[in-house]
Design an enzyme around this catalytic site. Structure first.
Site, PDB file in Angstrom:
ATOM      1  N   ASP A 121      -7.750   0.760  13.565  1.00  0.00           N
ATOM      2  CA  ASP A 121      -6.865   0.272  12.711  1.00  0.00           C
ATOM      3  C   ASP A 121      -5.290   0.725  13.185  1.00  0.00           C
ATOM      4  O   ASP A 121      -4.826   1.731  13.309  1.00  0.00           O
ATOM      5  CB  ASP A 121      -7.375   0.827  11.310  1.00  0.00           C
ATOM      6  CG  ASP A 121      -6.402   0.068  10.283  1.00  0.00           C
ATOM      7  OD1 ASP A 121      -5.490  -0.465  10.481  1.00  0.00           O
ATOM      8  OD2 ASP A 121      -6.762   0.354   8.954  1.00  0.00           O
ATOM      9  N   ARG A 123      -2.613  -0.543  11.876  1.00  0.00           N
ATOM     10  CA  ARG A 123      -1.549  -0.876  10.650  1.00  0.00           C
ATOM     11  C   ARG A 123      -0.863   0.408  10.458  1.00  0.00           C
ATOM     12  O   ARG A 123      -0.937   1.543  10.506  1.00  0.00           O
ATOM     13  CB  ARG A 123      -2.419  -1.336   9.400  1.00  0.00           C
ATOM     14  CG  ARG A 123      -2.870  -2.744   9.503  1.00  0.00           C
ATOM     15  CD  ARG A 123      -3.782  -2.976   8.154  1.00  0.00           C
ATOM     16  NE  ARG A 123      -4.990  -2.099   8.029  1.00  0.00           N
ATOM     17  CZ  ARG A 123      -5.785  -2.163   7.055  1.00  0.00           C
ATOM     18  NH1 ARG A 123      -5.640  -3.062   6.384  1.00  0.00           N
ATOM     19  NH2 ARG A 123      -6.901  -1.361   7.104  1.00  0.00           N
TER      20      ARG A 123
END
Length: 187
Positions: A121, A123
């Protein structure tokens, strides 16, 4: 972090009547959808862009279901959706489709990202705190299953985590299990 902020506009939708405001951070333009009368402790959904799910209705994820649930909940309970332009866990649309192709060959979502040279991930959520401060919000009920969101939002008190559990289907069951078993999502 330099952020450019738009004016407020009305956004009538099939979920209810909202206000919208855009926040430009570098080359990313995020959208905030919110009700006019936010309570002192609003329910907030931090939603990362998913073109294939949100706009096209892909069954490989639960993104559209989560977004629609959040919009309905916000409309009824005076809430907010912070729509972050972080397509494909922030690897971009092209790489997301390449990850989909790897998943078609048997890799899970994490393995596919790793095969492409990314973390599970990519983000980030720093802009969320800036957005909430802009609205004068100090406390929220956070609509999420993702522990990274909970841990990444700083300087804002999360008084409650509100689960957002959607039904699975044959196309996203393995994806949701990977999020739960390998990424620690609270589903």
């Amino acid at each position: 972090m330099n952020i450019e902020i738009s004016e407020v506009a009305n956004l009538p939708s099939r979920f209810g009547d909202f206000k919208v405001k855009a926040f430009k951070e570098g080359n990313k333009e995020h959208l905030v959808v919110y009700t006019e009368n936010l309570p002192e402790v609003p329910t907030v959904r931090v939603h990362s862009e998913c073109l294939t799910g949100d706009a096209i209705g892909s069954l490989k994820c639960d993104c559209r279901d989560q977004l629609e649930y959040a919009l309905s909940l916000a409309s009824k309970n005076e809430g907010m959706i912070i729509y972050l332009r972080q397509e494909g866990r922030n690897i971009g649309l092209l790489n997301k489709i390449n990850a989909y192709a790897l998943q078609d060959k048997g890799l899970n979502t994490i393995e596919a990202n790793h095969q492409l040279g990314f973390r599970a991930d990519e983000r980030t959520y720093e802009v969320v705190t800036k957005i909430l401060h802009h609205f004068g919000i100090k406390k929220i009920k956070l609509l999420t299953n993702n522990p990274d969101k909970i841990n990444s939002i700083s300087d804002i008190e999360i008084v409650q985590r509100v689960p957002i559990i959607m039904d699975s289907n044959k196309h996203n069951e393995d994806y949701l299990n990977t999020k739960k078993d390998e990424m620690g999502h609270l589903i």
